[in-house]
Design an enzyme around this catalytic site. Structure first.
Site, PDB file in Angstrom:
ATOM      1  N   ARG A 168     -16.777  40.966 -37.918  1.00 46.78           N
ATOM      2  CA  ARG A 168     -17.724  42.083 -38.061  1.00 46.78           C
ATOM      3  C   ARG A 168     -17.096  42.863 -39.289  1.00 46.78           C
ATOM      4  NH1 ARG A 168     -15.791  41.627 -32.725  1.00 46.78           N
ATOM      5  NH2 ARG A 168     -17.577  41.156 -31.128  1.00 46.78           N
ATOM      6  N   LYS A 207     -13.430  44.676 -30.951  1.00 48.74           N
ATOM      7  CA  LYS A 207     -13.797  45.884 -30.085  1.00 48.74           C
ATOM      8  C   LYS A 207     -12.989  45.767 -28.880  1.00 48.74           C
ATOM      9  CE  LYS A 207     -18.908  45.138 -30.636  1.00 48.74           C
ATOM     10  NZ  LYS A 207     -20.228  45.049 -29.980  1.00 48.74           N
ATOM     11  N   HIS A 243     -23.922  41.808 -40.625  1.00 47.27           N
ATOM     12  CA  HIS A 243     -24.028  41.151 -39.292  1.00 47.27           C
ATOM     13  C   HIS A 243     -25.030  40.002 -39.805  1.00 47.27           C
ATOM     14  CE1 HIS A 243     -22.652  41.991 -35.563  1.00 47.27           C
ATOM     15  NE2 HIS A 243     -23.792  41.477 -34.876  1.00 47.27           N
ATOM     16  N   ARG A 275     -22.765  37.270 -40.316  1.00 45.95           N
ATOM     17  CA  ARG A 275     -21.948  36.916 -39.122  1.00 45.95           C
ATOM     18  C   ARG A 275     -23.120  35.756 -38.251  1.00 45.95           C
ATOM     19  NH1 ARG A 275     -17.986  38.574 -35.133  1.00 45.95           N
ATOM     20  NH2 ARG A 275     -18.934  39.059 -33.050  1.00 45.95           N
ATOM     21  N   HIS A 300     -16.382  37.294 -28.793  1.00 44.33           N
ATOM     22  CA  HIS A 300     -17.345  37.710 -27.774  1.00 44.33           C
ATOM     23  C   HIS A 300     -16.767  37.584 -26.502  1.00 44.33           C
ATOM     24  CE1 HIS A 300     -21.308  36.545 -30.047  1.00 44.33           C
ATOM     25  NE2 HIS A 300     -20.812  37.903 -30.570  1.00 44.33           N
ATOM     26  N   TYR A 354     -27.119  32.188 -30.553  1.00 47.13           N
ATOM     27  CA  TYR A 354     -27.002  31.480 -31.784  1.00 47.13           C
ATOM     28  C   TYR A 354     -27.349  29.882 -31.595  1.00 47.13           C
ATOM     29  CZ  TYR A 354     -24.470  35.518 -33.496  1.00 47.13           C
ATOM     30  OH  TYR A 354     -24.303  36.713 -33.696  1.00 47.13           O
TER      31      TYR A 354
END
Length: 302
Positions: A149, A173, A246, A249, A272, A281
């Site tokens: 990210r 995150k 992004h 990404r 994730h 994806y």
């Protein structure tokens, strides 16, 4: 109402301390709660214990009357459901009326990505003899080569790069850490930038910053600065598409899956929590599908 303010403050502390939520996430939760609190006051509820399924349906109707999208409504309900779950844990309420509300999820749009030919144009425009050109190339190689990210890239420290094994230590995150490998192109670009261009940029600020990516004044670059760098690259490469961190990404994930990487591996590389986040994806390009068909089906070969 004072009791609403107290509950909101306690919930905010819960998000920040226990959930390690980002300021951006906390801001969204608080915004959704303010809307709900306005509804509570408007309807004359004296306590959150009074919120039942009927009240929830009235609140939902009020949201739809404002012609909000299904996605916006779902997010608001999700925020308030989490808030009520917290209140239930704290014994402020007896039951969570929002748990019984089921909202159909809006279809997720397929993420945009760049074709390999478009990526090649970006890789060819930076001047390897210029400090900023070296930085831009290292940025591009790091974002595309690892799928991290923009916030993770912006916060990278020199000690996070292990050239001996080719990995980055990334803080994602919720302050969760993961190791992400990088290849020879990213290694070459990072080595050149760190040992040449970065030192020259650092001289401008006179600081001893350990942040990997610096701006033109020698200070740590911001996420906005990274987006601007990519925008300038896009214009120099004469690309008509919008290139942002992004999208790189998305491109990383798409190219990995198109070349045979399994979903679990891509999930881990992207950081994730759930596989469902990575499944967006699983689309493949029309060209890729055609090539597989032509090379695999007995009646497709000439």
């Amino acid at each position: 109402m004072d009791y609403l303010t107290q509950h909101k403050q306690a919930f905010t502390e819960y998000l920040q301390i226990e959930k390690n939520a980002s300021p951006y996430t906390v801001e969204y939760y608080n915004h959704d709660l303010e809307e709900f609190f306005a509804f509570v006051e408007r309807e004359g509820f004296e306590s959150l214990r009074e919120i039942d399924q009927r009240a929830v349906r009235v609140f939902l109707t009020a949201l739809y009357d404002r012609q909000l999208s299904r996605r916006s409504v779902s997010r608001k309900i999700s925020s308030i459901r989490t808030f009520f779950k917290f209140l239930e844990r704290e014994n402020v309420i007896d039951s969570n009326a929002f748990m019984l509300i089921s909202l159909p999820k809006a279809a997720k749009p397929i993420p945009g990505f760049l074709y390999e030919e478009e990526m090649e144009k970006l890789f060819e425009i930076n001047d390897a003899n210029d400090p900023l050109g070296q930085r831009n190339q290292a940025l591009l190689e790091a974002l595309y080569g690892t799928g991290i990210r923009v916030s993770e890239c912006q916060s990278l420290r020199l000690k996070d790069i292990d050239f001996s094994v080719g990995t980055l230590l990334v803080r994602g995150k919720g302050k969760k850490e993961r190791y992400v490998p990088f290849g020879s192109y990213a290694e070459k670009a990072l080595q050149l930038y760190i040992h040449d261009g970065r030192k020259k940029l650092l001289e401008k600020s006179g600081s001893n910053s350990e942040v990997v990516f610096l701006n033109s004044r020698g200070n740590p670059i911001t996420t906005r600065g990274i987006r601007l760098v990519l925008k300038n690259m896009m214009e120099k490469a004469a690309l008509t598409i919008n290139v942002h961190p992004h999208k790189l990404r998305h491109t990383f994930a798409t190219h990995m899956l198109n070349e045979g990487a399994d979903l679990r591996t891509v999930q881990e590389l992207l950081g994730h929590e759930s596989l469902s986040s990575t499944q967006i994806y699983t689309h493949v390009t029309k060209d890729h599908l055609r090539n597989i068909y032509l090379n695999s089906h007995p009646r497709a070969k000439k």
